[in-house]
Design an enzyme around this catalytic site. Structure first.
Site, PDB file in Angstrom:
ATOM      1  N   THR A  37     -32.681 -20.339  37.844  1.00 15.54           N
ATOM      2  CA  THR A  37     -33.454 -19.409  38.314  1.00 15.54           C
ATOM      3  C   THR A  37     -33.252 -17.991  38.052  1.00 15.54           C
ATOM      4  O   THR A  37     -32.033 -18.103  39.210  1.00 15.54           O
ATOM      5  CB  THR A  37     -33.874 -19.864  39.757  1.00 15.54           C
ATOM      6  OG1 THR A  37     -34.268 -21.396  39.544  1.00 15.54           O
ATOM      7  CG2 THR A  37     -34.470 -19.129  39.650  1.00 15.54           C
ATOM      8  N   GLY A  75     -36.512 -17.621  42.693  1.00 15.60           N
ATOM      9  CA  GLY A  75     -37.272 -17.933  43.668  1.00 15.60           C
ATOM     10  C   GLY A  75     -37.630 -19.027  44.467  1.00 15.60           C
ATOM     11  O   GLY A  75     -38.280 -19.015  45.532  1.00 15.60           O
ATOM     12  N   GLY A  76     -37.746 -20.129  43.095  1.00 14.04           N
ATOM     13  CA  GLY A  76     -38.368 -21.718  43.788  1.00 14.04           C
ATOM     14  C   GLY A  76     -40.131 -21.146  43.731  1.00 14.04           C
ATOM     15  O   GLY A  76     -40.052 -20.482  43.609  1.00 14.04           O
TER      16      GLY A  76
HETATM   17  O1  DON Z   1     -37.698 -24.994  38.738  1.00 15.08           O
HETATM   18  C1  DON Z   1     -38.011 -24.292  39.695  1.00 15.08           C
HETATM   19  O2  DON Z   1     -39.328 -24.387  40.135  1.00 15.08           O
HETATM   20  C2  DON Z   1     -36.985 -25.019  40.446  1.00 15.08           C
HETATM   21  N1  DON Z   1     -35.537 -25.646  40.868  1.00 15.08           N
HETATM   22  C3  DON Z   1     -36.377 -22.821  40.607  1.00 15.08           C
HETATM   23  C4  DON Z   1     -35.367 -22.912  41.880  1.00 15.08           C
HETATM   24  C5  DON Z   1     -35.143 -21.519  41.645  1.00 15.08           C
HETATM   25  O3  DON Z   1     -35.715 -20.930  41.870  1.00 15.08           O
HETATM   26  C6  DON Z   1     -34.222 -21.201  43.124  1.00 15.08           C
HETATM   27  N2  DON Z   1     -33.593 -19.959  42.974  1.00 15.08           N
HETATM   28  N3  DON Z   1     -34.337 -18.633  43.784  1.00 15.08           N
END
Ligand code: DON
Length: 575
Positions: free
Chosen positions: A387, A479-480
């Protein structure tokens, strides 16, 4: 991890306190200000990345005759050294590429896979409840890393051919072996990751001194990582997926309670996939297909929004209401339908159809629809089997949009001893039990249960917007769960609200993911506007920023890069 738990804690507190309709929006205890991004203009190439040394390496590669894919691969390897919280060899991600010569778009899926011994119940405790320690904090959380295979595949298939893999890895080797001063976001994030790193002596030996994180300006040396990179430069990806490095990774995972074997590493393949496509007000949207939900959810939301005259409405109460309502509906569909395309059937064509979006739009009224009243829709055409972010463009108009990750900041926090490679905890992106949420509060169901070799559903949304077949906007974000809505708003800000790219990136963002039923609002919205949305029934939850959309806009004057300022140290480097 800290960022995530703070986000969940904040959300919970705000929801429990009943940020109810008609109440005024309570401000955050500490209100961070999002500094304005600085637009950078260039004509021959542009790289926008979260860390400046890596961005400059991309430019160096373009200057040596490499194309955008070569530059992206070099940036990917460099960030694994200079931005260890998310840049990686031990994680995975997605790359969307536009090839100017034959006007083609391709996607590379280098998402981590579950080991062959994975089972649908692997993250449950003895009572059958989800056990976040297993899915986030143990070796069970580690997916088979995809980054090395993905970057190598990108270069082999779409690189200029003028530069070898070794050429593209050499700058990263130099940075790992000679070190560089800890600064910017790495100086900010290491102290927050201290406890997670300190659990593993192999990680503490690299990132902590006497148990403490380095001070700003201290040199970070990563000799084992330099050796791993040298081995890949010399022998290609098999140096990582077979032999001693693979053995060390599998050992580290098993010692941490996991089930990964050397065979799992030997069997890993990055995949070329067709991109997902949509249109928005005459522009073509090219984005990442499953196992990311990003592209499909993005296009579904854009299709809903296309029915509103957002340009006329301006970015105010009505358009933000429409935006939030579109988000809820797309995230409900995401939760129910989406998973690994090689393991589950998904109604992709239905979810992407304008007719389906029109039906969803018809369910949007003047008041907020409570999340409990929103259920996944009934899209048509159930199909057969199915990410950190950086953006690059070169002088010929080849473009790369790449998002990759370890999941949490510094992943599991575990460095596989002897390799310098930080390992991910990506498998928490699976659904531990139908109807329960992952670390980002994303609820999932059967489509995203763990299974042997499966890829967990992602939200990563590397995207290229085309105008008349040529790159117009290159964007994406970490950002998840908030990634998809961040990308949505950057696109809408540019196309609907005619913002310059720096303004589009800096503008405060809203996020609603259906469950929990809250509209998360970054600092910067006028309090009156938030109160007005609250009066319509939206539960506004003030939140700190968690996304970072490093973007490039192609304008008649040249390439304009905008590095997102939500963390320190991002750079738009042009030449
Ligand atoms: O693949 C995904 O959707 C998550 N593992 C992404 C994780 C993420 O963006 C963390 N960042 N801030």
């Amino acid at each position: 991890m800290r960022r995530v738990s703070r986000f969940l804690a904040l959300s919970l507190v705000a929801l429990l306190l009943g940020a109810s309709a008609h109440a005024q929006v309570a401000p955050l205890a500490r209100t961070p200000v999002i500094p304005p991004a600085t637009p950078i203009l260039a004509h021959s190439g542009m790289v926008v990345a979260q860390e400046s040394r890596a961005a400059r390496i991309g430019i160096e590669i373009l200057d040596r005759g490499g194309n955008a894919v070569d530059a992206a691969v070099a940036v990917g390897f460099a960030l694994a050294v200079t931005y260890p919280r998310a840049g990686n060899l031990g994680g995975g991600g997605f790359m969307v590429i536009h090839l100017a010569k034959d006007n083609r778009d391709v996607a590379i899926d280098y998402r981590e896979t579950a080991p062959a011994a994975a089972t649908p119940t692997m993250f449950l405790d003895a009572k059958g409840n989800p056990d976040p320690k297993k899915s986030r904090d143990s070796g069970l959380a580690v997916g088979v890393p995809g980054t090395v295979a993905g970057l190598a595949l990108a270069r082999e298939k779409y690189g200029s051919g003028k530069l070898s893999l070794a050429d593209l890895i050499t700058p990263a080797i130099r940075l790992a072996s000679q070190g560089f001063p800890v600064e910017d976001d790495t100086a900010d994030s290491l102290p927050r990751a201290k406890e997670r790193l300190a659990r593993w002596p192999s990680s503490a030996a690299i990132f902590l001194t006497g148990g403490q994180p380095p001070s700003e300006g201290d040199r970070l040396l990563q000799f084992d990582l330099a050796d791993t990179l040298r081995a890949i430069a010399q022998d290609g990806p098999r140096a990582f997926y077979q032999g001693s490095i693979a053995g060390e990774i599998a050992d580290a995972v098993v010692k941490a309670g996991g089930i990964m074997t050397k065979d799992d590493l030997a069997n890993y393949h990055a995949l070329k996939r067709p991109v997902v496509r949509g249109t928005y007000r005459g522009y073509d949207i090219v984005s990442m297909p499953p196992p990311s939900s990003g592209g499909v959810a993005l296009i579904e939301m854009l299709n809903i929004l296309e029915g509103y005259d957002l340009a006329k409405l301006g970015r105010g109460e009505q358009s933000l209401h429409d935006l939030i309502e579109a988000m809820k509906r797309a995230y409900a569909d995401r939760a129910v339908f989406m998973g690994d395309p090689d393991a589950v059937k998904m109604p992709i064509a239905g979810l992407l159809s304008k007719k389906y979006a029109a039906a969803l739009r018809a369910s949007i009224g003047d008041k907020a629809t409570p999340a409990a009243d929103i259920h996944a829709g009934k899209p048509a055409d159930f199909e057969g089997q199915n990410t950190t972010h950086f953006s690059v463009i070169d002088r010929d108009g080849n473009a790369v949009s790449n998002t990759y990750t370890l999941n949490f900041s510094y992943g599991l926090g575990l460095v596989a001893d002897g390799t310098g490679v930080l390992l991910n905890n990506e498998l928490d992106d699976f659904t531990s039990k139908p109807g329960t949420a992952n670390a980002y509060g994303l609820v999932g169901f059967n489509a995203n249960l763990p299974g042997p070799g499966k890829r967990p559903l992602s939200s990563m949304t590397p995207t290229i917007v085309l105008k008349d077949g040529k790159p117009f906007l290159i964007t994406g974000s970490p950002g998840g769960s908030r990634i998809i809505t961040a990308v949505l708003q950057v696109i809408s800000n540019v196309i609907d609200f005619h913002m310059a790219v720096d303004k589009a990136v800096s503008a405060p963002r809203l996020h609603n993911q259906w469950q929990p039923d809250g509209a998360f609002a970054e600092p910067g919205f006028a309090p009156d506007l938030l109160d007005a949305l609250q009066r319509r029934g939206h539960k506004i939850v003030p939140t700190e920023p968690h996304t970072s959309a490093n973007s490039i806009l192609v304008t008649p004057n040249g390439y304009v890069g905008a590095a997102d300022t939500r963390t320190r140290g991002a750079l738009a480097a042009g030449y």
